[in-house]
Motif scaffolding. Sequence first.
Motif, mmCIF file in Angstrom:
data_model
loop_
_atom_site.group_PDB
_atom_site.id
_atom_site.type_symbol
_atom_site.label_atom_id
_atom_site.label_comp_id
_atom_site.label_asym_id
_atom_site.label_seq_id
_atom_site.Cartn_x
_atom_site.Cartn_y
_atom_site.Cartn_z
ATOM 1 N N ILE A 1 0.726 -1.138 0.076
ATOM 2 C CA ILE A 1 0.028 0.014 -0.127
ATOM 3 C C ILE A 1 0.733 1.316 0.016
ATOM 4 N N GLY A 2 2.002 1.130 -0.136
ATOM 5 C CA GLY A 2 3.001 2.317 -0.292
ATOM 6 C C GLY A 2 3.454 2.962 0.936
ATOM 7 N N ALA A 3 3.061 2.482 2.119
ATOM 8 C CA ALA A 3 3.470 2.969 3.533
ATOM 9 C C ALA A 3 4.978 3.261 3.448
ATOM 10 N N LYS A 4 5.413 4.231 4.250
ATOM 11 C CA LYS A 4 6.797 4.687 4.438
ATOM 12 C C LYS A 4 7.452 3.843 5.255
ATOM 13 N N SER A 5 7.108 3.230 6.121
ATOM 14 C CA SER A 5 7.697 2.670 7.185
ATOM 15 C C SER A 5 6.822 1.501 7.754
ATOM 16 N N GLU A 6 7.468 0.146 7.961
ATOM 17 C CA GLU A 6 6.582 -0.993 8.521
ATOM 18 C C GLU A 6 5.830 -0.398 9.880
ATOM 19 N N GLN A 7 6.518 0.648 10.518
ATOM 20 C CA GLN A 7 6.039 0.893 11.867
ATOM 21 C C GLN A 7 4.424 1.542 11.707
ATOM 22 N N GLU A 8 4.088 1.902 10.598
ATOM 23 C CA GLU A 8 2.841 2.576 10.235
ATOM 24 C C GLU A 8 1.714 1.547 9.997
ATOM 25 N N ILE A 9 2.250 0.336 10.107
ATOM 26 C CA ILE A 9 0.959 -0.757 9.852
ATOM 27 C C ILE A 9 0.959 -1.439 11.086
ATOM 28 N N ILE A 10 -0.522 -1.386 11.566
ATOM 29 C CA ILE A 10 -0.866 -2.043 12.745
ATOM 30 C C ILE A 10 -1.778 -3.137 12.213
ATOM 31 N N PHE A 11 -1.584 -4.240 12.798
ATOM 32 C CA PHE A 11 -2.455 -5.444 12.336
ATOM 33 C C PHE A 11 -3.541 -5.215 13.506
ATOM 34 N N THR A 12 -4.718 -5.451 12.671
ATOM 35 C CA THR A 12 -5.915 -5.660 13.294
ATOM 36 C C THR A 12 -6.896 -6.860 12.982
ATOM 37 N N ARG A 13 -8.046 -6.892 13.531
ATOM 38 C CA ARG A 13 -8.836 -8.094 13.213
ATOM 39 C C ARG A 13 -9.540 -7.659 11.792
#
Length: 408
Positions: A78-90
């Motif tokens: 999805i073109g995020a700048k960093s992996e830290q910007e991805i929060i896994f949810t349900r």
Amino acid sequence: MNTSAIREQFPILHQQVNGHPLVYLDSAATSQKPISVINAVKAYYELDNANVHRGVHTLGSRATDAYEGARAKLARFIGAKSEQEIIFTRGTTTAINLVASSYARSICGEGDEIVLTPMEHHSNLIPWQQVAKATGATLKYIPLQPDGTISLADVEQTITGRTKLVAVVYVSNVLGVINPVKEIAAIAHKHGAKILVDGAQSTPHMKVNVQELDIDFYALSGHKMCGPTGIGALYGKKSLLESMEPIEFGGEMIDHVDLYESTWKELPWKFEGGTPIIAGAVGLGAAIDFLNEIGLDEIDRHDRRLAAYAVERFKEIPDLHIYGPLEGRTGLVTFNIGDIHPHDVATVLDAEGIAVRAGHHCCQPLMRWLQVTATARASFYLYNTEDDIDRLVDAIQKTKEYFGHAIG
């Protein structure tokens, strides 16, 4: 795109339902899963099943690598700048609720505005109703054009200096409309507001780059993009996520714990309390690999072509009403046939082995805007063909005959 070869990778499609070969036209509700995703989840449980982040043993390391590897894949996807910007949810619903509870409640107050559209799924409507009740903020709605699209002039008029957040769906699960989220984001930012985009229906069907769109939050579900159920994600700009407090507390999300005070881990883990959805993330990573191998541009063209073909075939059927624009839609066509209840339509189609969705599609305000109580919906994905639509049209004609409607 070789649809025949793609279909071979989906075991569930090779069956009969009520004596007919299955035609699955309900991917907007949930997509089917390719064998690579099924095998990835199976292999995790058979070979790597262990908790993540905690153990130094081999299984724990392999599980952690697979879990965090899926996060990295999604960030790139999805073109995020960093992996830290991805929060896994349900899923999308949980992601939106996280923003509503952790971010919106902290920034909204009496007289502030949250801007929505009447086409929002309940999961992108009810959380903001609750924020408004808790904070005194006001909900405002961008009006829809007669065909269900959004005018940027109306966006300009609706968003004001008092707007704190704009929450809008990228692709409507009823109208098939693709909203101009990049332009809406620019208008929101001009007024100092943030934007959350519901990406449940867009992520499976088209390339998404959150940095190019300049959106602040983006929510998605894995099960609509060939991944398992129970896994999704929230993207958020790092500065915003760092300013937010977690809403679930316990193991995994903590850094240091005393008897009376605790501190949180850094992003993204401060929002992922407890044992995470490890197998779901592994499956989502495999789904991303599968979609990347085919190519999102190919999938986008395929889905738009099928939607356009369905609209043209539906025009041949007297008394069939299509909701939403006749052009520029993707992935689905929502319709009613005369005064036949959509549940009856879906029941007869099911007898022909054709799976469609019927009901209000978790969009009751939109149904009222359309002046109906429910609709039928045929939704398409990379494994569908024009033959599927032809079978649907034939079955609709049988439905009309069954209920005594004349065939033109």
